[in-house]
Design a protein around this motif. Structure first.
Motif: not given
Lengths: 328, 547
Positions: B39-44, B46
Motif C-alpha cells: 500500500e502506497g505512501d504509508g504502507g509497508a 515504504e
C-alpha cells in the motif's frame, strides 16, 4: 487557586476511594501461582511501595506530582504522563470532529424544530432526539459496525489505521494530522476512513442532547418581546435569527456543549472498546480493572483538568456571545 | 441574492456529499488485497517490503510487557514466542515431545536433576551476534531472580555453562519437566550484552536492580524470526521480519497483533481479504462461522468449583457428604453444552490436551438419586450456600451462565445456591485471602505438564490451602498418589500416576471439575501452519505462512 484546590481534592478522593475497593493491584497483576510464592509477592510489594502506610504512599505521590511526575503505571510499566500523551490524542481525534458536527447539527436541527414548533417537522425532531437519547451507546456502536462494516462493507472494522499501513512519524499523536504533516496522503485517507464510524456514533449520541436544549432555548427566545419587535420592524427572518435569536439562545447551549465535550474527552469507554479505539476511555477502564492506582489517579487528574479548562472556555464564550456578561 | 446563496449552499452540499460518498466507497474497500503489504505512501512498501506482506492477528489483549522475564499473559506470550527463541520448543498442537531449537541436543542425568544442552553454532541474534551459552545462562538466571509472575515456573532451577556451547540447567528437585519449562516464552534467550547495557541483570537482586523492562518493551533483543516494531499495550504489537534470521525466512514482512473485542473479531475475519487470524472465537462465537475459514483448537482449560474445608468458613461446604451430593447433582453434559461445540464434560482435572488426562470413558454424569442420598447422609437440612465467581466472559462464555446452570442442577438435588458475581479484581483478592466458602472459576496450566497441577492442588499445596484443604484432612492414599506423580521420572509412569491422583481427587477433594473448554484459532483460508497450541503461545506465528 481554585483549580489547584480542585486537583488536590481529586487526588485525595481518588486515593482514598481506591483504598476502599476490595482487592489490590497485586492480585490483579500477578498470576495465581505467583501469588502463592512469598518471594514474588514480596518483590512486587517492594517494587510498588505497597508495604508503606497509605499516608506515606500518598505523600510520595504528591511530592512526585508537584514535580510533574504522575508515577509509573503498574500495568504498562510506563510513565502515566507518557501513557496519557499517547491516548489523549487518539480520543481528541474522534472527540473534536464529533463535537463540531454535533454543535452544527444540534444547533441547526434545534433551531429548525423551534421555528416549526408544533408542526410535523418539530414532532419528527422531538421523537428523533428522544430516540437518540434513549439509545444505549454500545448498541448504536455495534449496530453501526455491523451494518456499515459487515453488511455494506462501507467502513473499516475498527482501530485507527489498517494493519498494512505504517503509522506516520508521531508529532501530535493524531494520525490524520501527523499523516498530513508527513505528506502521507494514503495514510491520511486511511485514518480518515477509520474515524468515520466512531465519530458518527459519538455525534449521534451528543447531537440528541444538543437538539433538545437548542430547541427549548430557541423557543424561549422566540417568544421574547424584543424578537417580536424585531420582526415587527420588518427585519428579514435570517437577520432576526442571527442577531437576536441565536445569540441569546446560545448561552445555555454553550453550557451543555461544554459539558458534552468534556464528557467526550474524558473517555467514551464503550464506543472506544467496540471500535478498538485506543483512547483515554479504554486506558481508564484498563487502569480501573487492574486497580492501577497511578494510572487511575492520572486519568482522574486529566478529567479534572479537562472539565476546568472547558468551564473556562465556556465562561469566555459567554462573554463573547452575551455582552451583558462581559460587562458585568 | 437568494438564488446565489442557495446556489452556494447547494454547491457545498454537493461537495460534502461527494466526499462522504467517496469515503463510503473506498473505506471498506481498503482491505482488498492490501495485506499484500504494497500500500502506497504509508504502507509497508515504504519499509522495503518483500513478498510476505502483513499478517493481522486479532485478539482481546491480555498483556503487560514484552520482556521475556516478565511475560506470562496470553498476548505477551504470543508475541514473545515470535521474537525470542528457547532452547527447545513444541511443534503445532503437540506438547508432549520437546523439539530442538537453540539447543540441537540435550540429555538428563539419571535422577532428572541436571540437564545438559548442546547449543547449535549457527544461531544469531537480530544484531548478527552469535547466540552463546552465556546468553542462555543470563536469561534463565535473570528470569529466576526477577521474581516476577513467570519466575515461579523456573523456581529451583539454575543455569551454568561449563564450556563453550554447553548449558547445564540444574534443578533442586528431580524434575523431568525441565525441557518443557524451558520451552515457555518466558525462558526466551536474550542478547545478554544488549540487555545488560540497558539495565538487565541476572544477579540475585535482579528483582530490585533490573531496569530493562521499559527498554525491552520497545526493542527486542532476541534471535527469533521477528523483531519488535512497536508496542502499545492498549492497541497493537507490531512485529517486523528479522532480516538477520538464521533459520528459514519468516513468512511475513510484518505481523500486526491488534486489540479487538471478540465479537468484532468474528465480523472482521468473515470480511477479511486474507492473511488474518482471530484468537478469541471459542464457545458460542464459533456458531455460524463462515465455513471457508479454518479452525484449530484443543481442550486445554478446565472449569471447576471449590468448596472450603474449614468449618469456621462454612459448615456446609466443609461437610464431605455435601461435597459428594453436589458432585453427583451436576449435569456435566449440559454444562459442557453451554460452552459450545468444542467443550467436553469433565472426567478429571487434567484437560484432554495434555498427557495424563483421564479417558472419555471416565466422564462424569449426573446422578440425582445419589445426590439426594449423600445430602441425607450429610445431616444438613435445606443447605444453602453462596457461589462466588468472576463476572467476566472467558473464552466466549459468560461465567454467569455456567454459574446459573450449577445453581439449577444443585436445586434439583435440594441444594440452594445463591449467586455472587464479583468484579475480577475483587474475586482474585477474595480467592487469594482464602476465605471464600464456594467459588467457581476457569483454570489453565502454568506450563503444559499435567503434574504442575499437583504442585498447586494436592492437599497442603497453595491452591488447596486457599480452600482449607490441608494434608491433615486428606487420606494417606491421596498424599501418596501426589507423591507418586512427583517421583515418577518416566513420562508414561507419570501419566499413569497422574490419572490415579485424579481418581482420588474426584473421591475426596473439595474440587469439582465441571467441563473442559477449548482454545481455538480461526484463520483465513489463505494461511498455512495455523495450529492452536496449548503450550501458552496459542499459535506459533513463526510457522504461519501463506499457503
Amino acid at each position: 487557586m481554585t483549580t489547584v484546590i480542585l486537583l488536590f481534592g481529586v487526588t485525595v478522593l481518588t486515593f482514598s476511594l481506591i483504598q476502599l475497593v476490595p482487592g489490590d493491584s497485586m492480585t490483579a497483576s500477578l498470576s495465581e501461582t505467583a501469588l502463592n510464592d512469598p518471594a514474588v509477592v514480596s518483590a512486587y510489594r517492594d517494587k510498588w511501595g505497597l508495604d508503606e502506610p497509605v499516608t506515606t504512599q500518598y505523600a510520595i505521590y504528591l511530592g512526585n506530582l508537584l514535580q510533574g511526575d504522575l508515577g509509573i503505571s503498574r500495568q504498562t510499566s510506563r510513565p502515566v504522563l507518557g501513557d496519557l500523551m499517547t491516548y489523549v490524542p487518539a480520543t481528541l481525534e474522534i472527540a473534536i470532529p464529533a463535537m463540531i458536527l454535533s454543535v452544527l447539527l444540534g444547533t441547526g436541527i434545534g433551531l429548525y424544530a423551534a421555528l416549526r414548533h408544533g408542526r410535523v417537522g418539530d414532532q419528527v425532531v422531538r421523537v428523533g432526539s428522544l430516540l437518540g437519547l434513549s439509545t444505549p451507546p454500545f448498541w448504536l456502536a455495534l449496530v453501526t459496525l455491523y451494518v456499515f462494516f459487515y453488511v455494506l462493507g462501507l467502513a473499516p472494522s475498527g482501530g485507527r489505521l489498517s494493519s498494512w499501513i505504517t503509522p506516520p512519524p508521531t508529532r501530535t499523536g493524531m494520525l490524520t494530522v501527523d499523516a498530513l504533516l508527513a505528506g502521507q496522503w494514503m495514510t491520511w485517507w486511511d485514518a480518515v476512513q477509520h474515524l468515520l464510524l466512531p465519530v458518527a456514533v459519538l455525534t449521534c449520541l451528543t447531537v440528541a442532547t444538543l437538539v433538545r436544549f437548542v430547541r427549548s432555548a430557541m423557543l424561549e427566545v422566540l417568544d421574547q418581546d424584543y424578537v417580536r419587535a424585531a420582526r415587527a420592524k420588518g427585519l428579514p427572518t435570517a437577520t432576526v435569527l442571527r442577531r437576536h435569536v441565536l445569540r441569546a439562545g446560545l448561552v445555555p447551549v454553550i453550557t451543555v456543549s461544554g459539558l458534552a465535550f468534556a464528557s467526550l474527552l474524558s473517555g467514551t469507554v464503550l464506543v472506544e472498546q467496540i471500535f478498538s479505539w485506543p483512547g483515554v476511555g479504554q486506558y481508564a477502564f484498563r487502569a480501573a480493572s487492574g486497580l492501577d492506582l497511578p494510572a487511575v489517579l492520572g486519568v482522574s487528574l486529566f478529567v479534572a483538568v479537562v472539565y476546568t479548562l472547558v468551564n473556562l472556555m465556556v465562561d469566555l464564550l459567554y462573554g463573547v456571545i452575551d455582552p451583558r456578561i462581559r460587562l458585568s | 441574492m437568494v438564488r446565489s446563496r442557495t446556489g452556494r449552499v447547494a454547491n457545498v452540499t454537493t461537495v460534502m456529499a461527494a466526499v462522504v460518498a467517496l469515503a463510503a466507497c473506498t473505506a471498506g474497500g481498503g482491505g482488498g488485497g492490501a495485506s499484500g503489504g504494497d500500500e502506497g505512501d504509508g504502507g509497508a512498501g515504504e519499509n522495503g517490503a518483500a513478498s510476505g506482506g502483513t499478517l493481522t492477528v486479532s485478539t482481546s489483549f491480555v498483556i503487560n510487557s514484552l520482556d521475556p522475564g516478565q511475560v506470562y499473559e496470553a498476548t505477551g506470550a504470543l508475541a514473545v514466542h515470535a521474537m525470542y527463541e528457547t532452547l527447545v520448543t513444541f511443534s503445532g498442537s503437540d506438547v508432549s515431545t520437546p523439539e530442538p531449537l537453540l539447543a540441537e541436543s540435550w540429555e538428563a542425568n539419571a535422577d532428572s536433576t541436571e540437564f545438559t544442552f548442546n547449543l547449535r553454532d549457527d544461531a544469531v541474534f537480530a544484531d548478527g551476534s552469535p547466540v552463546e551459552a552465556e546468553d542462555v545462562v543470563f536469561s534463565i538466571n535473570r528470569l529466576n531472580n526477577l521474581s516476577g509472575s513467570p519466575s515461579v515456573t523456573v523456581e529451583g532451577l539454575s543455569a551454568s555453562s561449563p564450556e563453550e556451547g554447553v548449558v547445564v540447567v540444574s534443578s533442586d528437585e528431580p524434575n523431568p519437566s525441565v525441557p518443557t519449562i524451558l520451552a515457555m516464552p518466558a525462558a526466551g534467550v536474550l542478547n545478554a550484552e544488549i540487555a545488560a547495557e540497558n539495565g538487565a541483570t541476572d544477579s540475585e537482586d535482579a528483582a530490585s536492580e533490573d531496569s530493562a523492562t521499559p527498554f525491552l518493551d520497545q526493542t527486542s533483543a532476541g534471535s527469533g524470526p521477528y523483531v519488535l516494531g512497536s508496542f502499545d499495550p492498549a492497541s497493537e504489537v507490531v512485529l517486523e521480519a528479522n532480516p538477520e534470521y538464521w533459520g528459514e525466512a519468516p513468512g511475513f514482512d510484518r505481523i500486526v497483533i491488534k486489540n479487538v473485542d471478540a465479537q468484532n473479531q468474528k465480523l472482521a475475519i468473515e470480511r477479511s481479504p486474507g492473511a488474518e487470524i482471530a484468537l478469541d472465537l471459542s464457545g458460542r462465537l464459533l456458531d455460524g462461522l463462515d465455513s471457508s475459514l479454518q479452525t484449530s483448537g484443543a481442550q486445554d482449560t478446565f472449569y471447576f468449583v471449590t468448596l472450603h474445608q474449614d468449618p469456621e468458613v462454612s459448615e456446609v461446604t466443609s461437610n464431605p457428604d455435601f461435597i459428594k451430593a453436589l458432585r453427583a447433582s451436576m449435569d456435566y453434559e449440559g454444562i459442557a453444552a453451554l460452552f459450545g461445540q468444542d467443550a467436553l464434560p469433565a472426567a478429571g482435572m487434567v484437560p484432554p490436551a495434555f498427557p495424563g488426562a483421564l479417558p472419555d470413558s471416565e466422564t462424569k454424569s449426573q446422578d440425582l438419586d445419589a445426590a439426594r442420598d449423600h445430602l441425607d447422609a450429610s445431616g444438613l437440612e435445606d443447605p444453602s450456600v453462596s457461589l462466588m465467581y468472576p463476572a467476566i466472559t472467558y473464552r466466549g462464555v459468560d461465567l454467569g451462565t455456567i454459574a446459573t446452570k450449577v445453581q439449577n442442577d444443585a436445586a434439583e438435588a435440594g441444594i440452594t445456591i445463591e449467586l455472587d458475581p464479583q468484579p475480577i479484581a475483587a474475586f482474585l483478592d477474595a480467592q487469594s485471602a482464602g476465605r471464600v466458602a464456594f467459588r467457581f472459576s476457569p483454570q489453565s496450566l502454568n506450563y503444559p505438564v499435567a503434574s504442575s497441577l499437583v504442585n498447586n492442588f494436592a492437599p497442603g499445596q497453595p491452591s488447596a490451602m486457599r480452600s482449607g484443604w490441608s494434608a491433615e484432612l486428606a487420606s494417606p492414599e491421596m498424599i501418596a498418589a501426589g507423591e507418586a506423580v512427583q517421583e515418577a521420572l518416566d513420562p508414561e509412569a507419570q501419566d499413569t500416576a497422574m490419572q490415579e491422583w485424579q481418581r482420588l481427587l474426584d473421591e475426596e477433594s473439595p474440587f469439582i471439575t465441571l467441563a473442559y473448554n477449548s482454545g481455538v484459532v480461526v484463520a483465513t483460508p489463505d494461511l498455512a501452519g495455523v495450529e492452536y497450541s496449548p503450550a501458552g503461545w496459542q499459535v506459533d506465528l513463526r510457522s504461519v505462512r501463506r499457503s
